[in-house]
Scaffold this active site. Structure first.
Site, mmCIF file in Angstrom:
data_model
loop_
_atom_site.group_PDB
_atom_site.id
_atom_site.type_symbol
_atom_site.label_atom_id
_atom_site.label_comp_id
_atom_site.label_asym_id
_atom_site.label_seq_id
_atom_site.Cartn_x
_atom_site.Cartn_y
_atom_site.Cartn_z
ATOM 1 N N ARG A 21 60.148 19.445 45.644
ATOM 2 C CA ARG A 21 60.884 18.626 46.619
ATOM 3 C C ARG A 21 62.201 18.143 46.018
ATOM 4 N NH1 ARG A 21 55.333 17.048 48.359
ATOM 5 N NH2 ARG A 21 55.126 15.519 46.702
ATOM 6 N N PHE B 149 55.547 22.681 58.628
ATOM 7 C CA PHE B 149 54.311 22.158 58.030
ATOM 8 C C PHE B 149 54.648 20.932 57.184
ATOM 9 C CE2 PHE B 149 54.150 26.826 58.247
ATOM 10 C CZ PHE B 149 53.092 27.023 59.126
ATOM 11 N N ASP C 32 54.934 19.589 62.397
ATOM 12 C CA ASP C 32 53.552 19.683 61.953
ATOM 13 C C ASP C 32 52.629 19.656 63.175
ATOM 14 O OD1 ASP C 32 52.160 19.291 59.011
ATOM 15 O OD2 ASP C 32 50.846 18.647 60.653
ATOM 16 N N ASP D 185 56.168 25.365 54.065
ATOM 17 C CA ASP D 185 55.142 24.839 53.155
ATOM 18 C C ASP D 185 53.788 24.850 53.873
ATOM 19 O OD1 ASP D 185 53.761 23.597 51.125
ATOM 20 O OD2 ASP D 185 54.504 21.587 51.586
ATOM 21 N N CYS E 95 50.034 28.110 48.587
ATOM 22 C CA CYS E 95 49.170 27.276 47.749
ATOM 23 C C CYS E 95 47.774 27.875 47.625
ATOM 24 C CB CYS E 95 49.094 25.853 48.300
ATOM 25 S SG CYS E 95 48.416 25.743 49.973
#
Length: 461
Positions: free
Chosen positions: A275, A291, A313, A362, A402
């Protein structure tokens, strides 16, 4: 201890039972009974001897009467063409080892060290130490906690950080996040679950020595993984109750973290420095953050001076919290949030002819198992294709995965496929991974999961 050399009949019976892969043509030379349940078997096999080393593992036995902790078999010695392995006799795969209960600490011979056993888990033994003589007591746990905290103090901003990261901190199955003066605990293995209260007390003591008084501890052991360990999902206060909306500051951005109902432990600390890396990219830019969760990348863009930021989101709860965080940072005029499905919104924005200077992707893990990797690749390819089409020529794309099972090579291939489909070229700015408070332990592949790219997007004309 009893030592004997098996007869021809024993060797024949073992081979017939399917103990060894047929191609190995194994010749058993000696069997040693270490205890009433643990055996050392020595065999002559040039192929295995040339590949195996002590403390490594080899796949040998398939018969149900035998079991190793963990599978496959630990090599104890290699001498010329002879290999010795350690195994435990379990008796038709149903008896408990020498009366052990799930979660007990056991010696793993090889010598491999000490760990805790769980007969209900696919991971039969989780290693605590490679020192077979090490006592697993308060002093041992305090050593592990002190080492973990000393590492964080050296490598990251500790105002909000992951203090314990499971296997990577040699406390398998345990996660402890620190949000200001609050700890959030996630326990995913039965053995460590029996130790978690001791570890929490030790950590509170260690932090107090640095002037950090913990006002509350909340447990978020509500992941499905606990069911695989034979445990119930658990959530609630450890000790006195407290306000579970906790304010933290990261990279100059203020957040309210909901440790009770937020995702996972309440906040994704692993992207902290990713970030921060985006702040210099986003200054004076029009940014789309997909997201966004509680607004973390969007707010970093806003605090860095972006012209306008749209965070998206699918969770109404997350969007509501992101809006509160924007107000907390006096960014409501430049950072807005929208509740929508990103997979639906991106094609709609493309149809409107909308483009951005910076697009940030993300997404959650599209796969948590090897079996779903093909669908995950499709998901990552689609989301990156759509994202690239929304980036202005010369603009920037930040994209990440991730998922541990989406390895770095496969992720890079998938991004490349998306770029070809989008008729654009990517100029890599940098490649990053998770924050150092989520250390990558080279002997534990699952500890390396986050892949983060920043690209400049150059459209072909």
């Amino acid at each position: 201890m009893t030592t004997f050399t098996p007869t021809h009949d024993v060797v024949t019976e073992a081979t017939a039972a399917g103990f060894f892969p047929p191609r190995h043509n194994v010749e058993i030379t000696q069997v040693t009974e270490l205890t009433d349940r643990v055996m050392r078997l020595t065999f002559r096999d040039p192929f295995i001897a040339s590949h195996a080393k002590p403390a490594q593992f080899v796949n040998l036995f398939t018969h149900d009467d035998f079991m190793l902790m963990p599978r496959p078999f630990g090599v104890s010695e290699v001498d010329g063409d002879e290999v010795s392995v350690i195994f435990a006799v379990v008796g038709h795969g149903t008896e408990q080892l020498a009366g052990l209960q799930a979660g007990d600490t056991v010696d793993v011979l090889g010598p491999l060290g000490r760990g805790f056993i769980n007969q209900n888990s696919k991971i039969r033994v989780r290693m605590l130490t490679r020192d077979a003589s090490q006592e697993i007591d308060d002093a041992f746990l305090e050593m592990r906690v002190r080492n973990a905290w000393a590492y964080r103090k050296r490598t990251v901003d500790t105002s909000a950080c992951r203090v314990i990261f499971g296997e990577a901190d040699f406390l398998p199955g345990l996660v402890i996040d620190k949000f200001s003066d609050v700890l959030v605990v996630e326990s995913l293995a039965l053995g460590i679950d029996k130790m978690k209260l001791q570890i929490v007390d030790i950590l509170k003591k260690v932090l107090l020595e640095d002037g950090i008084k913990i006002r509350g501890v909340y447990e978020r052991s509500d992941a499905k993984e606990r069911l695989k360990e034979g445990m119930d999902r658990k959530k609630g206060f450890i000790g006195d109750e407290f306000d579970t909306d906790v304010e933290i500051v990261e990279n100059g951005v203020r957040y309210i973290v909901d440790v009770k109902d937020g995702q996972k432990t309440g906040f994704f600390l692993d992207q902290k420095y990713n970030r921060l890396a985006m702040q210099r990219i986003c200054k004076d830019m029009d940014v789309l953050d997909c997201f966004t969760h509680t607004g973390s990348f969007a707010l970093n863009a806003g605090i860095a001076g972006a012209k306008h930021v749209l965070g998206v989101d699918a969770s109404e709860l997350a969007v509501a919290q992101a809006q509160k965080n924007a107000a907390l940072n006096h960014l409501s005029d430049t950072v807005e949030f929208k509740c929508a499905d990103v997979f639906d919104l991106l094609p709609a924005l493309e149809n409107e002819g909308k483009q951005f200077d910076v697009v940030i992707l993300d997404p959650p893990a599209f796969t948590k198992s090897k079996n779903a990797i093909k669908n995950a690749v499709k998901g990552y390819r689609e989301i990156n294709l759509r994202g690239m089409k929304l980036v202005k020529d010369g603009g920037y794309l930040a994209t990440c995965s991730c998922s541990h099972y989406m390895n770095a090579e496969l992720f890079a291939q998938t991004i490349g496929q998306a770029a070809r489909a989008a008729h654009c070229r990517l100029r890599q700015v940098e490649f990053r991974t998770q924050s150092p408070d989520h250390p990558i332990l080279w002997s534990a592949d699952e500890s390396y999961y986050l892949k983060f790219y920043i690209f400049q997007v150059c459209h072909e004309h």
